[in-house]
Design an enzyme around this catalytic site. Sequence first.
Site, mmCIF file in Angstrom:
data_model
loop_
_atom_site.group_PDB
_atom_site.id
_atom_site.type_symbol
_atom_site.label_atom_id
_atom_site.label_comp_id
_atom_site.label_asym_id
_atom_site.label_seq_id
_atom_site.Cartn_x
_atom_site.Cartn_y
_atom_site.Cartn_z
ATOM 1 N NE ARG A 261 25.835 -3.196 21.651
ATOM 2 C CZ ARG A 261 26.187 -2.296 22.305
ATOM 3 N NH1 ARG A 261 26.526 -1.290 21.563
ATOM 4 N NH2 ARG A 261 26.272 -2.393 23.770
ATOM 5 C CE LYS A 286 21.372 -3.044 23.703
ATOM 6 N NZ LYS A 286 22.107 -4.249 24.184
ATOM 7 C CG HIS A 360 26.404 -10.500 21.415
ATOM 8 N ND1 HIS A 360 26.329 -9.070 21.221
ATOM 9 C CD2 HIS A 360 26.484 -10.573 22.906
ATOM 10 C CE1 HIS A 360 26.493 -8.498 22.436
ATOM 11 N NE2 HIS A 360 26.409 -9.175 23.286
ATOM 12 N NE ARG A 363 28.991 -6.451 22.318
ATOM 13 C CZ ARG A 363 29.098 -4.840 22.396
ATOM 14 N NH1 ARG A 363 30.125 -4.414 21.621
ATOM 15 N NH2 ARG A 363 28.795 -4.263 23.445
ATOM 16 C CG HIS A 386 28.660 -2.775 27.974
ATOM 17 N ND1 HIS A 386 29.793 -3.623 28.589
ATOM 18 C CD2 HIS A 386 28.196 -3.249 26.846
ATOM 19 C CE1 HIS A 386 29.531 -4.833 27.894
ATOM 20 N NE2 HIS A 386 28.755 -4.760 26.765
ATOM 21 C CE1 TYR A 395 30.338 -10.553 27.846
ATOM 22 C CE2 TYR A 395 30.426 -8.186 28.758
ATOM 23 C CZ TYR A 395 29.973 -9.087 27.689
ATOM 24 O OH TYR A 395 29.255 -8.617 26.319
#
Length: 416
Positions: A261, A286, A360, A363, A386, A395
């Site tokens: 990220r 995050k 992003h 990514r 995640h 996704y």
Amino acid sequence: MKQNLNIHELMDCVLSDLKQQKYAAYTIGSYRHCYNNLKKFIEGKNVESYSNALAIDFMRFKFDIIINDLYDKCPLNTRPFVTSMRALKVLSDYTEHGLHKKKRMYGRKPIECPDVFRADYELFKKACSARNYSPMGEASIFWSLHKFLVFMEKEGLTSSSAIESIHILKFLSSQKDFSSRYIASTVFRLRNYLQFLYQEGIIEHDLCTHLPHMKITRNPFIPSVWKQTDVKKLLESIDRQNPKGKRDYAILLLVARLGLRVGDIRALKLPDLNWNRKLIAITMQKTKQRLELPLLEDVGWAIIDYLKNGRPQTDSDIIFIRHRAPYDGFANHNCLHKMLTRHMVKAKIEGMQDQKHGLHSLRSTLALALLEKGTPLPVISEALGHQSTQTTRFYLRIDMNGLRNCIIDPEEVCHE
């Protein structure tokens, strides 16, 4: 605070600090020129201290242009005007915060809490710091809170204890034109603040009970991805003989090859690189979870090339730094979008105007490439940091047949 300095001492201190932070001689000279003109402007006047009002009067006198605030959009885009505005904003920052304490955000007005709520607001800020929120998390909370408190002041409230349910409902009604996701986020942040006020005994009743319950839907979108040819064009367009090019190439590899990220890339420090084990080990901004990723050969050599041949001399242990003084890390709000856009224009990448194409999206492209290769979801979740495979499942929303035309091959795209 530098309130004890008179205006002449203030200007001298700013110039001294700029020199100490290794600003370019040309920049220091431009600021000195502005300050000399300011000194002439106040000659014969009973002016002892600097203020924004004085700066606005000076700009009106020098350029015959009326501005209401130093942080308003510049009405004149000439070098002398822009340089003078920047020099005066530095004086303002130094007066309020001390130059070394505040990351300057030219063109953006700082968030200021109304005086009647300031004491409670500062207590809440300290509580947020103790909770160890991410920098962007804190910024989003304070931005929403600032809008709320300004609205309360306009309603005529003179203290936090005067806030009632009707005022909260009026504020939320004023936000009705925003998206439901935006409003839900605002409600969540208000609940955080009002709960703090109640627990601290600042307000008598728990006003959180008057806030609507709204569910924030996570990732209700199809991820944006790049075509393989566009990723290659992007990386090949970067001038790796240029110091900034070396930096930008390494940053883009970290996203395209490892899926980091942008917040983690901004915060990446020299001790995070374990060259012996060929690992990158970080605590994610995050989620606050630990993450270890392999330091792939091409990524490692790109970082080494930047550290040895491109990175300006600095005492900072942040790996990727700004290439203009002061030489320190990027600001927490910087998503590096301008850097990416600059290289996209140079690479002549077209056809992405109707989709998100920030860092992003690179990514996301890596995640989809791994899915296409049959990589199990738990493995992809772990690699991308995640907290749940449910996040990674988004996704799968993209059509798998269409996916074949837009994936990035992790094994081929970044080799020299």
